[in-house]
Motif scaffolding. Sequence first.
Motif, PDB file in Angstrom:
ATOM      1  N   MET A  44       0.508  -1.065  -0.443  1.00 59.63           N
ATOM      2  CA  MET A  44      -0.236  -0.111   0.156  1.00 59.63           C
ATOM      3  C   MET A  44       1.088   1.633   0.122  1.00 59.63           C
ATOM      4  N   LYS A  45       2.194   1.163   1.233  1.00 61.53           N
ATOM      5  CA  LYS A  45       2.641   2.387   1.051  1.00 61.53           C
ATOM      6  C   LYS A  45       3.450   2.895  -0.210  1.00 61.53           C
ATOM      7  N   ARG A  46       3.946   2.058  -1.136  1.00 61.48           N
ATOM      8  CA  ARG A  46       4.367   1.851  -2.599  1.00 61.48           C
ATOM      9  C   ARG A  46       3.246   2.579  -3.062  1.00 61.48           C
ATOM     10  N   LEU A  47       2.130   2.020  -3.195  1.00 62.65           N
ATOM     11  CA  LEU A  47       1.158   2.559  -4.262  1.00 62.65           C
ATOM     12  C   LEU A  47       1.277   4.082  -3.906  1.00 62.65           C
ATOM     13  N   LEU A  48       1.167   4.282  -2.989  1.00 61.08           N
ATOM     14  CA  LEU A  48       0.859   5.934  -1.861  1.00 61.08           C
ATOM     15  C   LEU A  48       2.375   6.440  -2.841  1.00 61.08           C
ATOM     16  N   TYR A  49       3.420   5.582  -2.341  1.00 61.68           N
ATOM     17  CA  TYR A  49       3.943   7.087  -2.621  1.00 61.68           C
ATOM     18  C   TYR A  49       4.203   7.540  -5.012  1.00 61.68           C
ATOM     19  N   GLY A  50       3.398   6.049  -5.204  1.00 58.12           N
ATOM     20  CA  GLY A  50       3.029   6.476  -6.654  1.00 58.12           C
ATOM     21  C   GLY A  50       2.083   7.763  -7.228  1.00 58.12           C
ATOM     22  N   ILE A  51       1.419   7.753  -6.057  1.00 59.78           N
ATOM     23  CA  ILE A  51       0.175   8.924  -6.374  1.00 59.78           C
ATOM     24  C   ILE A  51       0.448  10.350  -5.671  1.00 59.78           C
ATOM     25  N   VAL A  52       1.615   9.934  -4.908  1.00 64.50           N
ATOM     26  CA  VAL A  52       2.647  11.249  -4.642  1.00 64.50           C
ATOM     27  C   VAL A  52       3.026  11.812  -6.067  1.00 64.50           C
ATOM     28  N   MET A  53       3.369  11.188  -6.744  1.00 69.97           N
ATOM     29  CA  MET A  53       4.308  11.052  -8.365  1.00 69.97           C
ATOM     30  C   MET A  53       3.882  11.590  -9.027  1.00 69.97           C
ATOM     31  N   LEU A  54       1.972  11.176  -9.108  1.00 62.83           N
ATOM     32  CA  LEU A  54       0.911  11.923  -9.873  1.00 62.83           C
ATOM     33  C   LEU A  54       0.552  12.982  -9.676  1.00 62.83           C
ATOM     34  N   CYS A  55       1.141  12.975  -8.105  1.00 63.95           N
ATOM     35  CA  CYS A  55       0.541  14.573  -8.147  1.00 63.95           C
ATOM     36  C   CYS A  55       1.429  16.291  -8.429  1.00 63.95           C
ATOM     37  N   PHE A  56       2.576  15.379  -8.562  1.00 60.12           N
ATOM     38  CA  PHE A  56       3.516  16.038  -8.530  1.00 60.12           C
ATOM     39  C   PHE A  56       3.642  16.731 -10.124  1.00 60.12           C
ATOM     40  N   MET A  57       3.402  15.512 -10.849  1.00 52.83           N
ATOM     41  CA  MET A  57       2.856  15.451 -12.041  1.00 52.83           C
ATOM     42  C   MET A  57       2.728  16.411 -13.278  1.00 52.83           C
ATOM     43  N   ASP A  58       1.510  16.261 -12.175  1.00 53.63           N
ATOM     44  CA  ASP A  58       0.775  17.785 -12.960  1.00 53.63           C
ATOM     45  C   ASP A  58       1.312  18.892 -12.728  1.00 53.63           C
ATOM     46  N   LEU A  59       2.308  19.929 -11.887  1.00 55.09           N
ATOM     47  CA  LEU A  59       2.689  20.310 -11.890  1.00 55.09           C
ATOM     48  C   LEU A  59       3.686  20.614 -12.338  1.00 55.09           C
ATOM     49  N   PHE A  60       4.576  19.745 -12.655  1.00 55.60           N
ATOM     50  CA  PHE A  60       6.132  19.550 -13.376  1.00 55.60           C
ATOM     51  C   PHE A  60       6.026  19.397 -14.641  1.00 55.60           C
ATOM     52  N   ILE A  61       4.881  18.950 -15.306  1.00 56.47           N
ATOM     53  CA  ILE A  61       4.517  18.824 -16.714  1.00 56.47           C
ATOM     54  C   ILE A  61       4.657  20.164 -16.714  1.00 56.47           C
ATOM     55  N   GLN A  62       3.346  21.236 -16.346  1.00 58.78           N
ATOM     56  CA  GLN A  62       2.691  22.080 -17.308  1.00 58.78           C
ATOM     57  C   GLN A  62       4.273  22.888 -16.913  1.00 58.78           C
ATOM     58  N   LEU A  63       5.736  22.792 -16.042  1.00 55.59           N
ATOM     59  CA  LEU A  63       6.102  24.096 -16.027  1.00 55.59           C
ATOM     60  C   LEU A  63       6.847  24.822 -17.476  1.00 55.59           C
ATOM     61  N   PRO A  64       7.320  23.530 -17.548  1.00 55.74           N
ATOM     62  CA  PRO A  64       8.373  24.175 -18.677  1.00 55.74           C
ATOM     63  C   PRO A  64       7.884  24.631 -20.311  1.00 55.74           C
ATOM     64  N   VAL A  65       6.174  24.403 -20.363  1.00 51.54           N
ATOM     65  CA  VAL A  65       5.197  24.630 -21.021  1.00 51.54           C
ATOM     66  C   VAL A  65       3.862  26.083 -21.673  1.00 51.54           C
ATOM     67  N   MET A  66       3.986  26.448 -20.188  1.00 58.13           N
ATOM     68  CA  MET A  66       2.793  27.451 -19.942  1.00 58.13           C
ATOM     69  C   MET A  66       3.027  28.630 -19.971  1.00 58.13           C
ATOM     70  N   GLY A  67       4.776  28.747 -20.081  1.00 56.37           N
ATOM     71  CA  GLY A  67       4.919  30.533 -20.586  1.00 56.37           C
ATOM     72  C   GLY A  67       5.103  30.359 -22.017  1.00 56.37           C
ATOM     73  N   PRO A  68       6.014  29.713 -22.577  1.00 56.29           N
ATOM     74  CA  PRO A  68       5.219  29.595 -24.720  1.00 56.29           C
ATOM     75  C   PRO A  68       4.301  29.293 -24.652  1.00 56.29           C
ATOM     76  N   PHE A  69       3.490  28.593 -24.056  1.00 62.78           N
ATOM     77  CA  PHE A  69       1.734  27.988 -24.950  1.00 62.78           C
ATOM     78  C   PHE A  69       1.053  29.772 -24.353  1.00 62.78           C
ATOM     79  N   ALA A  70       1.430  30.436 -23.230  1.00 58.83           N
ATOM     80  CA  ALA A  70       1.093  31.970 -23.015  1.00 58.83           C
ATOM     81  C   ALA A  70       1.642  32.957 -24.652  1.00 58.83           C
ATOM     82  N   LYS A  71       2.786  33.162 -24.675  1.00 65.52           N
ATOM     83  CA  LYS A  71       3.351  33.705 -26.153  1.00 65.52           C
ATOM     84  C   LYS A  71       2.817  33.650 -27.306  1.00 65.52           C
TER      85      LYS A  71
END
Length: 391
Positions: free
Chosen positions: A1-28
């Motif tokens: 169960m703990k390993r699954l929760l660590y995977g879920i933590v990673m998915l939560c932060f993927m939401d943040l880190f996937i958007q970081l490099p593309v949002m500025g160029p997208f707005a431009k």
Amino acid sequence: MKRLLYGIVMLCFMDLFIQLPVMGPFAKSLGAGSFVIGLAVGLYSLTNMFGNIAAGYWIDRYGARAILLLGFVLTAGVMLLYPLVTQPLHLIIVRFIHGLTGGLLVPSAFTLVSHYASGQLPGRAMALSGAAVGAAAIVGPAVAGITKAQLGLTPLFIGTSILLALGALLSAVAVPASRVKQITRKLQSSSPHSMTGFEVILRKRPVVQSYIGAFSLMFAMGALTYALPLKVDELGFSAQISGLLLSTFGVVAIIVFVLPSNRWFDRISPLTLMYSGGAVIMLALLLLSFSNDQMAMFAVMGFYGFGFSLLFPSMNALLVNNVSAESKGRAFGLFYAFFSLGVVAGSSGIGALTANYDIALRIAAGFILLAGCVVASLQYAELKGKEKEAS
């Protein structure tokens, strides 16, 4: 169960880190000016704070699993709005909503991890959670860059939505009902807008010290992400060096998190580790401000990663060890609100103070020193208070 929760933590932060490099160029690409581009990038972190605080209250009332599931579903839906954006104003609105819904994810995931770690090895559990965050920080931007280059932004947004939907499925099917107890009758009968629970949490010295650590760590990160690309560009290094330098600190932190060294976090006082990690980060920022050699900068970023690996789990463990089960949602909600506030203050605040990247790094180092002094003064004041009571 703990390993699954660590995977879920990673998915939560993927939401943040996937958007970081593309949002500025997208707005431009939508024709936004420099102010709107900065607003589009930073608005997520700003509204994320309010999502974190709301999540903390709801977690203690309805359970971390329910709020995690809600956050995944809502955020997956918001990601599908990005391909419909055709002008800067629409992007600002979507970023505002995205920050709110994304703010539900991280406090819920860490509350679940903390409950499964309670009474066992909370320091090690938080270190492994930190490894999940580090993995997301490395994988997310790489996935975003490759997908954008090969397929474009629309498939990237749709793919991220699918990833978050997978997180919702895992939360619904594989995670048992949260161990977080329902909020006490006294708190339930109070006004829905009551902040009593937060006030009780903030009266605890170790919790406040943990929050100071969270804010100062992300203040330093915000300053680093602002100053480092400017310095790399000014020194004439290739554009990819900034990303590699940031990845270096992430890789070193992950190594410390997953190796037997993660036992330190249950054998050594969290405050001792916080002081040590803060000192390392302060020294690394100062060294980076005086370094112009590429290899020296890589070595310093590795040193910074070591400091991060000491500070992140220890301040989480300090929080876990000093809040009750029925208050952990609010405690983690505030904790990650300070995280978001630190990023905004570090990047925007220092950017407003100076355009000199080396001075920006030195200001961040000075702020870490100041935060450490405040944490130490709180501890000293409590010890003096106990001595007076004893006498």
